[in-house]
Motif scaffolding. Structure first.
Motif, PDB file in Angstrom:
ATOM      1  N   ASP A  73       0.831  -1.207   0.000  1.00 34.80           N
ATOM      2  CA  ASP A  73       0.000   0.000   0.000  1.00 34.80           C
ATOM      3  C   ASP A  73       0.863   1.253   0.000  1.00 34.80           C
ATOM      4  N   ALA A  74       1.923   1.242   0.784  1.00 36.27           N
ATOM      5  CA  ALA A  74       2.818   2.398   0.858  1.00 36.27           C
ATOM      6  C   ALA A  74       3.523   2.599  -0.477  1.00 36.27           C
ATOM      7  N   ILE A  75       3.947   1.513  -1.112  1.00 42.18           N
ATOM      8  CA  ILE A  75       4.633   1.608  -2.411  1.00 42.18           C
ATOM      9  C   ILE A  75       3.666   2.127  -3.458  1.00 42.18           C
ATOM     10  N   THR A  76       2.438   1.626  -3.439  1.00 47.68           N
ATOM     11  CA  THR A  76       1.417   2.072  -4.403  1.00 47.68           C
ATOM     12  C   THR A  76       1.164   3.564  -4.272  1.00 47.68           C
ATOM     13  N   LYS A  77       1.055   4.062  -3.039  1.00 50.17           N
ATOM     14  CA  LYS A  77       0.831   5.495  -2.807  1.00 50.17           C
ATOM     15  C   LYS A  77       1.995   6.314  -3.349  1.00 50.17           C
ATOM     16  N   LEU A  78       3.229   5.835  -3.141  1.00 45.43           N
ATOM     17  CA  LEU A  78       4.396   6.562  -3.629  1.00 45.43           C
ATOM     18  C   LEU A  78       4.403   6.608  -5.158  1.00 45.43           C
ATOM     19  N   LEU A  79       4.037   5.508  -5.789  1.00 48.20           N
ATOM     20  CA  LEU A  79       4.049   5.449  -7.250  1.00 48.20           C
ATOM     21  C   LEU A  79       2.984   6.344  -7.861  1.00 48.20           C
ATOM     22  N   LYS A  80       1.888   6.531  -7.163  1.00 50.49           N
ATOM     23  CA  LYS A  80       0.796   7.384  -7.681  1.00 50.49           C
ATOM     24  C   LYS A  80       1.174   8.855  -7.670  1.00 50.49           C
ATOM     25  N   LYS A  81       2.138   9.230  -6.811  1.00 55.28           N
ATOM     26  CA  LYS A  81       2.544  10.642  -6.738  1.00 55.28           C
ATOM     27  C   LYS A  81       3.386  10.934  -7.887  1.00 55.28           C
TER      28      LYS A  81
END
Length: 76
Positions: A68-76
């Protein structure tokens, strides 16, 4: 299990590259010197067990939170 008796300054060879030397005997305590190549890891059993436990605990951390944390970073 191989059981050997040794006196102070006597050695035990393990293969061609590892040597154990009896340094001191005092009561029920024995000091042992270990000569081994740098790529051979040498641990006391209790330290090895603690490392194994930590590794197991780290591998059991739910990966969903990390993803989830990686996904959030990639969306930025």
């Amino acid at each position: 299990m191989l059981i050997l008796s040794r006196k102070i300054d006597e050695k035990i060879k393990i293969g061609n590259e590892i040597t154990l030397t009896i340094i001191e005997i005092r009561g029920d305590q024995v000091k042992i010197g270990v000569e081994a190549p740098k790529n051979v890891k040498v641990f006391r059993q209790e330290v090895f067990n603690a490392i194994q436990s930590e590794n197991k605990a780290a591998s059991e951390i739910p990966s969903v939170a990390g993803m989830d944390a990686i996904t959030k970073l990639l969306k930025k």
